[in-house]
Design a protein around this motif. Sequence first.
Motif, mmCIF file in Angstrom:
data_model
loop_
_atom_site.group_PDB
_atom_site.id
_atom_site.type_symbol
_atom_site.label_atom_id
_atom_site.label_comp_id
_atom_site.label_asym_id
_atom_site.label_seq_id
_atom_site.Cartn_x
_atom_site.Cartn_y
_atom_site.Cartn_z
ATOM 1 N N LYS A 4 0.834 -1.208 0.000
ATOM 2 C CA LYS A 4 0.000 0.000 0.000
ATOM 3 C C LYS A 4 0.869 1.259 0.000
ATOM 4 N N ARG A 46 -3.949 6.353 -16.955
ATOM 5 C CA ARG A 46 -4.241 4.921 -16.858
ATOM 6 C C ARG A 46 -3.519 4.295 -15.676
ATOM 7 N N GLU A 49 -5.155 5.368 -12.412
ATOM 8 C CA GLU A 49 -6.422 4.669 -12.193
ATOM 9 C C GLU A 49 -6.196 3.224 -11.747
ATOM 10 N N GLU A 50 -5.259 2.541 -12.382
ATOM 11 C CA GLU A 50 -4.950 1.158 -12.014
ATOM 12 C C GLU A 50 -4.437 1.069 -10.577
ATOM 13 N N ALA A 52 -4.902 3.282 -8.133
ATOM 14 C CA ALA A 52 -5.959 3.653 -7.188
ATOM 15 C C ALA A 52 -6.922 2.485 -6.975
ATOM 16 N N THR A 53 -7.266 1.787 -8.039
ATOM 17 C CA THR A 53 -8.156 0.629 -7.926
ATOM 18 C C THR A 53 -7.508 -0.466 -7.088
ATOM 19 N N LYS A 54 -6.226 -0.694 -7.328
ATOM 20 C CA LYS A 54 -5.506 -1.718 -6.568
ATOM 21 C C LYS A 54 -5.454 -1.339 -5.086
ATOM 22 N N VAL A 56 -7.632 0.470 -3.419
ATOM 23 C CA VAL A 56 -8.972 0.236 -2.855
ATOM 24 C C VAL A 56 -9.173 -1.256 -2.611
ATOM 25 N N ASP A 57 -8.775 -2.084 -3.565
ATOM 26 C CA ASP A 57 -8.915 -3.533 -3.400
ATOM 27 C C ASP A 57 -8.125 -4.038 -2.197
ATOM 28 N N HIS A 60 -9.983 -3.082 0.977
ATOM 29 C CA HIS A 60 -11.133 -3.958 1.192
ATOM 30 C C HIS A 60 -10.685 -5.324 1.714
ATOM 31 N N ARG A 67 -15.934 -5.535 -2.411
ATOM 32 C CA ARG A 67 -16.066 -4.404 -3.309
ATOM 33 C C ARG A 67 -17.113 -4.687 -4.329
#
Length: 67
Positions: A4, A46, A49-50, A52-54, A56-57, A60, A67
Motif C-alpha cells: 500500500k 491509466r 487509475e490502475e 488507485a483501484t488496486k 482500494v482492493d 477492502h 467491493r
Amino acid sequence: MSEKQKIIKRIMELQQKFIELEHAGKFSTEDYYDPDGESELAQYKREHEELATKLVDLAHAEKGSKR
C-alpha cells in the motif's frame, strides 16, 4: 515498505509529475480528453487509475469487506 505504501508513493510521484508537466504547458486539450491514447498524459492517467483501484482492493481485503 508495504505494498500500500509503495502504491501511494507511486501515485504521489505521478501527481507531482503531472503538475510539473501541466504547469510547463506540455499537455494539449486533446491529450487531456484522450484517455485511451498513447500520449504521456493518457499513460499517466491509466497508471493512476490502475494503482488507485488496486489500493482500494487492498483496503477492502485488509478489512474483509467486499467491493
